[in-house]
Design a protein around this motif. Sequence first.
Motif, short mmCIF file in Angstrom:
data_model
loop_
_atom_site.label_atom_id
_atom_site.label_comp_id
_atom_site.label_asym_id
_atom_site.label_seq_id
_atom_site.Cartn_x
_atom_site.Cartn_y
_atom_site.Cartn_z
N ASN A 1 -33.96 16.14 20.29
CA ASN A 1 -33.31 17.29 20.93
C ASN A 1 -31.99 17.62 20.24
O ASN A 1 -31.66 18.79 20.06
CB ASN A 1 -33.00 16.99 22.41
CG ASN A 1 -34.23 16.68 23.23
OD1 ASN A 1 -34.14 16.02 24.26
ND2 ASN A 1 -35.39 17.12 22.77
N ALA A 2 -31.25 16.58 19.89
CA ALA A 2 -29.97 16.80 19.21
C ALA A 2 -30.21 17.48 17.85
O ALA A 2 -29.50 18.41 17.48
CB ALA A 2 -29.23 15.48 19.03
N ARG B 55 -32.73 19.34 17.08
CA ARG B 55 -33.13 20.71 17.36
C ARG B 55 -31.91 21.59 17.58
O ARG B 55 -31.79 22.68 17.03
CB ARG B 55 -34.00 20.73 18.63
CG ARG B 55 -34.29 22.12 19.18
CD ARG B 55 -34.71 22.04 20.65
NE ARG B 55 -33.62 21.51 21.47
CZ ARG B 55 -33.78 20.99 22.67
NH1 ARG B 55 -34.97 20.88 23.19
NH2 ARG B 55 -32.74 20.55 23.37
N ASP B 56 -30.96 21.09 18.38
CA ASP B 56 -29.78 21.88 18.71
C ASP B 56 -28.87 22.10 17.52
O ASP B 56 -28.32 23.18 17.35
CB ASP B 56 -28.96 21.15 19.78
CG ASP B 56 -29.42 21.49 21.17
OD1 ASP B 56 -30.52 22.04 21.30
OD2 ASP B 56 -28.67 21.21 22.12
N ASN B 57 -28.65 21.06 16.75
CA ASN B 57 -27.63 21.13 15.71
C ASN B 57 -27.89 20.06 14.67
O ASN B 57 -27.31 18.98 14.70
CB ASN B 57 -26.26 20.93 16.37
CG ASN B 57 -25.12 21.20 15.42
OD1 ASN B 57 -25.32 21.24 14.20
ND2 ASN B 57 -23.94 21.37 15.95
N ALA C 15 -26.02 16.26 13.80
CA ALA C 15 -26.80 15.03 13.95
C ALA C 15 -26.59 14.10 12.76
O ALA C 15 -26.57 12.88 12.91
CB ALA C 15 -28.28 15.37 14.12
#
Lengths: 257, 418
Positions: B199-200, B202-204, B208
């Motif tokens: 998820n991290a 995916r977000d940025n 990461a």
Amino acid sequence: MTASVPALCISGLRKSFGASEIIRGIDLDIAKGERHAIIGPNGAGKSTLFHLISARLAATSGTIALKGEPVTGLKPFEINRKGLSRSFQITNIFHSLSVFENLRSAVLWSLGYKYSFWHRLSVLRDAKERAEHVMCDIGLQNRRDTAAGILSYAEQRALEIGITIAGGADVILLDEPTAGMSHSETDEAVALIRRVTENKTLVMVEHDMGVVFGLADRISVLVYGQVIATDTPQAIRANPLVQEAYLGTTPVSGNAS
Amino acid sequence: MTAPSSLPRQVLIWAAIFVIACVLPSLFRSGFLVSVLSQIAIMAVFALSYNMLLGQTGLLSFGHAVYYGLGAFATIHLLNGLGKSATPLLVALLPLGGGAAGLVAGLILGRMTTKKAGTTFAMISLGIAELMFATTPIFPSVFGGDGGFAGNRMAGKGSFLGLTWGPQIEIYWLVLFWAFVSAGLMFALTQTPLGRVANAVRDNPERAEFIGYDTRQVRYRMLVLSGLFAGIAGGLSALNYEIVTVDMLNAHTSGSVLLMTYTGGIGHFFGPVLGAAMITLMQTLVGGLTHAWLLYFGLFFLFMVAFAPGGMASVLSRQSALVKAGLWRCLLPHYALAAAPAALACLGAVGLIEMAYALLAGHDAASFMGTSIRLHTLLPWLGAASVLIGGIAGLKWVIGGMSDAWHQALSQLQGGKP
Ligand SMILES: Nc1ncnc2c1ncn2[C@@H]1O[C@H](COP(=O)(O)OP(=O)(O)OP(=O)(O)O)[C@@H](O)[C@H]1O
Ligand SMILES: [Mg+2]
């Protein structure tokens, strides 16, 4: 300052974007445990210097050693794993994750969970406790389950610092941590930075002279891609070269004793 | 995906799906329904595996059918290889072979696809899928040419717990079993370090890398695991239909799983299940009623993208939040008011589409509610068009009030819990 190997040792560092050279030969040693501020006018190359140290950008030439170990050519995550962590001038967080998940993600690697898909997050007490500890440190415990993307600006800046320190790195780079904050927010941020970088090496880019002179053990002045002076705050204040190149435009109150 | 749903609610959804899946077949006792339900369960696993990429890691794949198709081929070959020695227990375990094939394919292909995210990933996944599909005729012993491969899940003797996998209902229970095991594991994955870091990423992805994660490794691992579950879905399909053709790994299959996942909702774990159910039902039910079903399907997709980009799951969760907050009562009159013109608009559009299809098919007349409509006269066209226009005008009339009420309710909802 100390006889041990410096936390950061930068020598002959250069960076060009196309024809324009932005970092023009920087040599800088930062001792372990030191709080070091980097100041300089807009566009001097301060953020670029951070990008080079943290491997977001590759240097054109020169070397960087972290705690005595050469790190030139490594990837950002490799440098992070060696104990260097940085924040960004423009907030760079995981916007759809909650505050807590932002911080928990930031502690996972350092606690050794790596890419595990056989641990259940909810039973990882150490990750939870460390994330919650940082969350209290940055004062966001009331925003635990709020998505990071809808936090206020100051809260996002605090989270930015939280993500940076959560992994327990011992060399911390903060790029303008107080930019855009009000006076009271700045005071809080300074107290926070002081608290969370206890016993760590801190390198900080900062425009607010109050913050710089209050926090730094030593200051480097970066002008047009070169460090024109590195010294204690008192000496920097008194340095005519610095006054001419930089401080002249930003009057500093108080006098050097 | 912002705040994790509370555990009781998750348990409730799982239980509800389980009860529905178990009760429906015995309620209706229809062979057709059972086979539709099997198809839904298979597609749900496939779509959930797809959402591990799209929703959880932010990877838009145009080639996910490769893992599904390879899983199906592996399973049918295993089934045929076992031949008469295939006991029902072994047959029941075959989808794991499909999963293994998907996993291995992921291990190999993922090396190429996951180097970069974004457009690069999308394009390489498409390219590899097309390449795979194009090379299938070269290996007729693996892919069986145009006819594919057939198998017989009852080739062996004996039974397992009284099951022989002969009747459709028995294979349904088998599919359901594996679907729940797979969905359970995929859900568990969302609660692990890898799942959260995905998820991290995916977000940025940039950030990461500055918390110690090699984003490429995160993407690669998610893709491999996703391949595993897509392969299981393919294996289930092989057992369910006892035939596997190369169509299973073509771009159309990759496209359908994308549509199912997207319209269901990529931001909720169960969104893809909803999408799989909805679209499979549309395919089988609407597909049986009209030749124009693909067109309706396209219109439905456009509608979802334009008006409910979060998918059906987010529409439902919004509404349920409003119901819980007691705000639904203010909205209900508006919904009711909008229902009539919306129905009219649909009716008019369907009329036009059906008449156009009938005309294109070379018919002179179409029957509507028992009466015959002559297609070469102007009247039915004008009638349908005016119903459509009337419906749209009506919608325009009520939509302002509805959207005001809607925004008011939403702001109350957000203000209600500071
Ligand atoms: N990727 C890039 N390509 C080309 N030029 C760049 C790039 N990144 C930075 N620069 C240029 O390098 C110079 C230094 O930028 P940098 O962001 O390091 O300055 P800074 O000292 O951090 O300034 P500020 O105080 O405004 O943050 C600027 O003139 C900028 O335009
Ligand atoms: Mg800068």
